[in-house]
Write a protein that holds these residues in place. Structure first.
Motif, PDB file in Angstrom:
ATOM      1  N   GLU A   1      -4.202  16.749  -3.879  1.00  0.00           N
ATOM      2  CA  GLU A   1      -4.865  15.555  -4.409  1.00  0.00           C
ATOM      3  C   GLU A   1      -3.996  14.316  -4.216  1.00  0.00           C
ATOM      4  OE1 GLU A   1      -5.875  16.343  -8.441  1.00  0.00           O
ATOM      5  OE2 GLU A   1      -7.549  17.676  -7.935  1.00  0.00           O
ATOM      6  N   TYR A   2      -2.692  14.491  -4.300  1.00  0.00           N
ATOM      7  CA  TYR A   2      -1.792  13.358  -4.056  1.00  0.00           C
ATOM      8  C   TYR A   2      -1.931  12.856  -2.622  1.00  0.00           C
ATOM      9  CZ  TYR A   2       2.453  10.674  -3.284  1.00  0.00           C
ATOM     10  OH  TYR A   2       3.337   9.679  -2.938  1.00  0.00           O
ATOM     11  N   VAL A   3      -1.982  13.786  -1.672  1.00  0.00           N
ATOM     12  CA  VAL A   3      -2.135  13.402  -0.260  1.00  0.00           C
ATOM     13  C   VAL A   3      -3.466  12.695  -0.044  1.00  0.00           C
ATOM     14  CG1 VAL A   3      -2.384  14.285   2.100  1.00  0.00           C
ATOM     15  CG2 VAL A   3      -0.619  15.230   0.600  1.00  0.00           C
ATOM     16  N   LEU A   4      -4.539  13.239  -0.621  1.00  0.00           N
ATOM     17  CA  LEU A   4      -5.858  12.631  -0.457  1.00  0.00           C
ATOM     18  C   LEU A   4      -5.918  11.251  -1.100  1.00  0.00           C
ATOM     19  CD1 LEU A   4      -8.172  15.733  -1.089  1.00  0.00           C
ATOM     20  CD2 LEU A   4      -7.455  14.755   1.101  1.00  0.00           C
ATOM     21  N   ASP A   5      -5.332  11.114  -2.291  1.00  0.00           N
ATOM     22  CA  ASP A   5      -5.297   9.812  -2.954  1.00  0.00           C
ATOM     23  C   ASP A   5      -4.471   8.807  -2.154  1.00  0.00           C
ATOM     24  OD1 ASP A   5      -6.877  10.674  -5.029  1.00  0.00           O
ATOM     25  OD2 ASP A   5      -5.199  11.123  -6.374  1.00  0.00           O
ATOM     26  N   PHE A   6      -3.373   9.281  -1.587  1.00  0.00           N
ATOM     27  CA  PHE A   6      -2.530   8.408  -0.771  1.00  0.00           C
ATOM     28  C   PHE A   6      -3.304   7.888   0.441  1.00  0.00           C
ATOM     29  CE2 PHE A   6       0.202   8.096   3.012  1.00  0.00           C
ATOM     30  CZ  PHE A   6       1.027   7.051   2.618  1.00  0.00           C
ATOM     31  N   CYS A   7      -4.008   8.790   1.127  1.00  0.00           N
ATOM     32  CA  CYS A   7      -4.784   8.381   2.302  1.00  0.00           C
ATOM     33  C   CYS A   7      -5.887   7.401   1.917  1.00  0.00           C
ATOM     34  CB  CYS A   7      -5.378   9.604   2.989  1.00  0.00           C
ATOM     35  SG  CYS A   7      -4.159  10.690   3.771  1.00  0.00           S
ATOM     36  N   ARG A   8      -6.584   7.704   0.833  1.00  0.00           N
ATOM     37  CA  ARG A   8      -7.704   6.860   0.422  1.00  0.00           C
ATOM     38  C   ARG A   8      -7.236   5.480  -0.049  1.00  0.00           C
ATOM     39  NH1 ARG A   8      -9.735  10.032  -3.028  1.00  0.00           N
ATOM     40  NH2 ARG A   8      -8.703   9.179  -4.878  1.00  0.00           N
ATOM     41  N   ASN A   9      -6.249   5.455  -0.926  1.00  0.00           N
ATOM     42  CA  ASN A   9      -5.851   4.195  -1.547  1.00  0.00           C
ATOM     43  C   ASN A   9      -4.843   3.396  -0.724  1.00  0.00           C
ATOM     44  OD1 ASN A   9      -7.462   4.695  -3.863  1.00  0.00           O
ATOM     45  ND2 ASN A   9      -5.873   6.033  -4.686  1.00  0.00           N
ATOM     46  N   SER A  10      -3.818   4.074  -0.215  1.00  0.00           N
ATOM     47  CA  SER A  10      -2.731   3.359   0.463  1.00  0.00           C
ATOM     48  C   SER A  10      -3.007   3.110   1.940  1.00  0.00           C
ATOM     49  CB  SER A  10      -1.420   4.147   0.309  1.00  0.00           C
ATOM     50  OG  SER A  10      -1.069   4.277  -1.044  1.00  0.00           O
ATOM     51  N   LEU A  11      -3.786   3.963   2.570  1.00  0.00           N
ATOM     52  CA  LEU A  11      -4.055   3.790   3.999  1.00  0.00           C
ATOM     53  C   LEU A  11      -5.369   3.065   4.257  1.00  0.00           C
ATOM     54  CD1 LEU A  11      -2.958   7.267   5.440  1.00  0.00           C
ATOM     55  CD2 LEU A  11      -1.671   5.128   5.432  1.00  0.00           C
ATOM     56  N   VAL A  12      -6.394   3.382   3.488  1.00  0.00           N
ATOM     57  CA  VAL A  12      -7.732   2.847   3.780  1.00  0.00           C
ATOM     58  C   VAL A  12      -8.069   1.654   2.897  1.00  0.00           C
ATOM     59  CG1 VAL A  12     -10.167   3.385   4.018  1.00  0.00           C
ATOM     60  CG2 VAL A  12      -8.468   5.132   4.533  1.00  0.00           C
ATOM     61  N   TYR A  13      -8.141   1.853   1.584  1.00  0.00           N
ATOM     62  CA  TYR A  13      -8.574   0.772   0.693  1.00  0.00           C
ATOM     63  C   TYR A  13      -7.611  -0.410   0.710  1.00  0.00           C
ATOM     64  CZ  TYR A  13     -11.984   4.037  -1.338  1.00  0.00           C
ATOM     65  OH  TYR A  13     -13.018   4.906  -1.530  1.00  0.00           O
ATOM     66  N   GLU A  14      -6.333  -0.125   0.874  1.00  0.00           N
ATOM     67  CA  GLU A  14      -5.343  -1.207   0.899  1.00  0.00           C
ATOM     68  C   GLU A  14      -5.583  -2.151   2.070  1.00  0.00           C
ATOM     69  OE1 GLU A  14      -2.032  -3.237  -0.648  1.00  0.00           O
ATOM     70  OE2 GLU A  14      -3.041  -1.481  -1.474  1.00  0.00           O
ATOM     71  N   VAL A  15      -6.083  -1.619   3.179  1.00  0.00           N
ATOM     72  CA  VAL A  15      -6.288  -2.416   4.388  1.00  0.00           C
ATOM     73  C   VAL A  15      -7.724  -2.907   4.508  1.00  0.00           C
ATOM     74  CG1 VAL A  15      -6.204  -2.402   6.915  1.00  0.00           C
ATOM     75  CG2 VAL A  15      -4.442  -1.198   5.598  1.00  0.00           C
ATOM     76  N   LEU A  16      -8.677  -2.011   4.304  1.00  0.00           N
ATOM     77  CA  LEU A  16     -10.079  -2.326   4.550  1.00  0.00           C
ATOM     78  C   LEU A  16     -10.859  -2.726   3.301  1.00  0.00           C
ATOM     79  CD1 LEU A  16     -10.746   0.608   7.018  1.00  0.00           C
ATOM     80  CD2 LEU A  16     -11.046  -1.796   7.590  1.00  0.00           C
ATOM     81  N   GLY A  17     -10.287  -2.488   2.154  1.00  0.00           N
ATOM     82  CA  GLY A  17     -11.032  -2.715   0.926  1.00  0.00           C
ATOM     83  C   GLY A  17     -11.894  -1.503   0.603  1.00  0.00           C
ATOM     84  N   GLU A  18     -12.255  -1.354  -0.660  1.00  0.00           N
ATOM     85  CA  GLU A  18     -12.970  -0.150  -1.076  1.00  0.00           C
ATOM     86  C   GLU A  18     -14.374  -0.074  -0.481  1.00  0.00           C
ATOM     87  OE1 GLU A  18     -14.281   2.202  -5.181  1.00  0.00           O
ATOM     88  OE2 GLU A  18     -12.845   0.518  -5.242  1.00  0.00           O
ATOM     89  N   GLU A  19     -15.111  -1.177  -0.527  1.00  0.00           N
ATOM     90  CA  GLU A  19     -16.502  -1.143  -0.066  1.00  0.00           C
ATOM     91  C   GLU A  19     -16.592  -0.861   1.421  1.00  0.00           C
ATOM     92  OE1 GLU A  19     -20.461  -4.035   0.031  1.00  0.00           O
ATOM     93  OE2 GLU A  19     -18.661  -4.643  -1.076  1.00  0.00           O
ATOM     94  N   ARG A  20     -15.815  -1.572   2.212  1.00  0.00           N
ATOM     95  CA  ARG A  20     -15.862  -1.394   3.656  1.00  0.00           C
ATOM     96  C   ARG A  20     -15.143  -0.125   4.097  1.00  0.00           C
ATOM     97  NH1 ARG A  20     -14.054  -6.531   6.782  1.00  0.00           N
ATOM     98  NH2 ARG A  20     -16.240  -7.103   6.516  1.00  0.00           N
ATOM     99  N   GLY A  21     -14.092   0.237   3.380  1.00  0.00           N
ATOM    100  CA  GLY A  21     -13.268   1.355   3.832  1.00  0.00           C
ATOM    101  C   GLY A  21     -13.794   2.721   3.463  1.00  0.00           C
ATOM    102  N   ARG A  22     -14.755   2.778   2.535  1.00  0.00           N
ATOM    103  CA  ARG A  22     -15.224   4.077   2.043  1.00  0.00           C
ATOM    104  C   ARG A  22     -15.696   4.986   3.193  1.00  0.00           C
ATOM    105  NH1 ARG A  22     -18.609   2.222  -1.353  1.00  0.00           N
ATOM    106  NH2 ARG A  22     -17.109   2.031  -3.060  1.00  0.00           N
ATOM    107  N   LYS A  23     -16.397   4.421   4.160  1.00  0.00           N
ATOM    108  CA  LYS A  23     -16.940   5.242   5.243  1.00  0.00           C
ATOM    109  C   LYS A  23     -15.853   5.766   6.191  1.00  0.00           C
ATOM    110  CE  LYS A  23     -19.392   1.860   6.980  1.00  0.00           C
ATOM    111  NZ  LYS A  23     -20.298   1.096   7.878  1.00  0.00           N
ATOM    112  N   TYR A  24     -14.664   5.131   6.156  1.00  0.00           N
ATOM    113  CA  TYR A  24     -13.595   5.538   7.070  1.00  0.00           C
ATOM    114  C   TYR A  24     -12.567   6.456   6.417  1.00  0.00           C
ATOM    115  CZ  TYR A  24     -15.538   1.799   9.907  1.00  0.00           C
ATOM    116  OH  TYR A  24     -16.389   0.999  10.640  1.00  0.00           O
ATOM    117  N   VAL A  25     -12.714   6.732   5.129  1.00  0.00           N
ATOM    118  CA  VAL A  25     -11.759   7.605   4.444  1.00  0.00           C
ATOM    119  C   VAL A  25     -11.679   8.985   5.087  1.00  0.00           C
ATOM    120  CG1 VAL A  25     -11.275   8.811   2.276  1.00  0.00           C
ATOM    121  CG2 VAL A  25     -11.825   6.389   2.244  1.00  0.00           C
ATOM    122  N   PRO A  26     -12.805   9.665   5.368  1.00  0.00           N
ATOM    123  CA  PRO A  26     -12.695  10.999   5.982  1.00  0.00           C
ATOM    124  C   PRO A  26     -11.976  10.983   7.331  1.00  0.00           C
ATOM    125  CG  PRO A  26     -14.907  10.649   5.111  1.00  0.00           C
ATOM    126  CD  PRO A  26     -14.210   9.327   5.048  1.00  0.00           C
TER     127      PRO A  26
END
Length: 270
Positions: free
Chosen positions: A77-102
């Motif tokens: 879960e730490y790895v998944l949270d890191f990818c979602r929050n630190s790699l995707v949402y931090e750069v793309l924002g939550e709304e736009r980045g949600r589709k690119y998380v997987p």
């Protein structure tokens, strides 16, 4: 000078048993189905093992998921949270980045597993050390960020925003547009491939050299030269730690650049 050292290490014999690692390590002979369309060599088998290990880790984590996580589930879960929050949402924002998380999570985890095969005993070679696999990941990123830009701006709009940055005097486009074209359509994917490939090749050669020298000095060298085997072993251990760090770092860099390139494609201004 090199011949003198080699002669001393081998006890004066004409031929030594030391064989330095080379790029040929990444082109091993076939071990299964030689001469057929399904031919497999050692590097391909290592890639299959890494892919199966990655799938196994996440299948086990999913099937054993609990409301109160244990250590294994907490690590995943730490790895998944890191990818979602630190790699995707931090750069793309939550709304736009949600589709690119997987996608970006898959890229990070897969490259991490493929990189770390270089330090696992029995595997001993980075799966990303041959250009084919880095090209596959880079092509995935390339198609994704171009598609994202085309969807956001349209084909002509994407070319306009990418090749003709606003606020630049018109005469400068003669120089700037070719550079932007190379950056968007050539340099980004090429540098993704070269950065990952070069680091994994260099790490393997350093690691293999350290332990090949250790094996040779401790088992075959004469007299006091055996003491240098302790030095090369310590060096190999240090390089192993460095290679783990580099493997994690390169997975991070590849994933964060993926998010950045997508973000640059969908932004109205660069």
């Amino acid at each position: 000078m090199n011949s003198v050292v080699l002669a001393a290490a081998t006890g004066g014999e004409g031929e030594g048993g030391f064989h330095a690692p080379s790029i040929a390590d990444f082109y091993p002979p076939a071990v299964l189905f030689e001469g057929t369309a399904f031919e497999l060599n050692r590097l391909m088998l290592v890639r299959l093992i890494a892919a199966l290990a990655l799938l196994l880790v996440f299948v086990i984590a999913a099937r054993r998921a609990r409301v109160v996580p244990g250590r294994f589930q907490a690590a995943i879960e730490y790895v998944l949270d890191f990818c979602r929050n630190s790699l995707v949402y931090e750069v793309l924002g939550e709304e736009r980045g949600r589709k690119y998380v997987p996608m970006i999570t898959t890229i990070f985890c897969a490259i991490l597993f493929f990189n770390l095969t270089g330090v696992i005993p029995g595997l001993n070679i980075a799966s990303t050390g041959l250009i084919g696999l880095p090209i596959v990941f880079a092509a995935w990123v390339y198609v994704t960020y171009l598609a994202a830009g085309f969807r956001e701006h349209g084909f002509g709009g994407f070319l306009k925003t990418s090749l003709f940055p606003p606020g630049v005097p018109a005469p400068l486009y003669v120089l700037l547009t070719p550079v932007e074209f190379l950056q968007v359509f050539v340099i980004r994917p090429v540098t993704l491939v070269i950065r990952l490939l070069a680091n994994m090749i260099a790490g393997h050669l350093m690691l293999a050299l350290s332990f090949a020298a250790t094996n040779f000095l401790l088992l075959e060298a004469a007299g006091g030269m055996k003491l240098f085997g302790v030095v090369t072993f310590a060096g190999g251990f240090a390089v192993t730690l460095l290679e783990i760090f580099v493997g994690v770092l390169q997975a991070y860099v590849f994933a964060i650049l993926t998010a950045l390139y997508i973000n640059m494609s969908v932004e109205s201004e660069h």
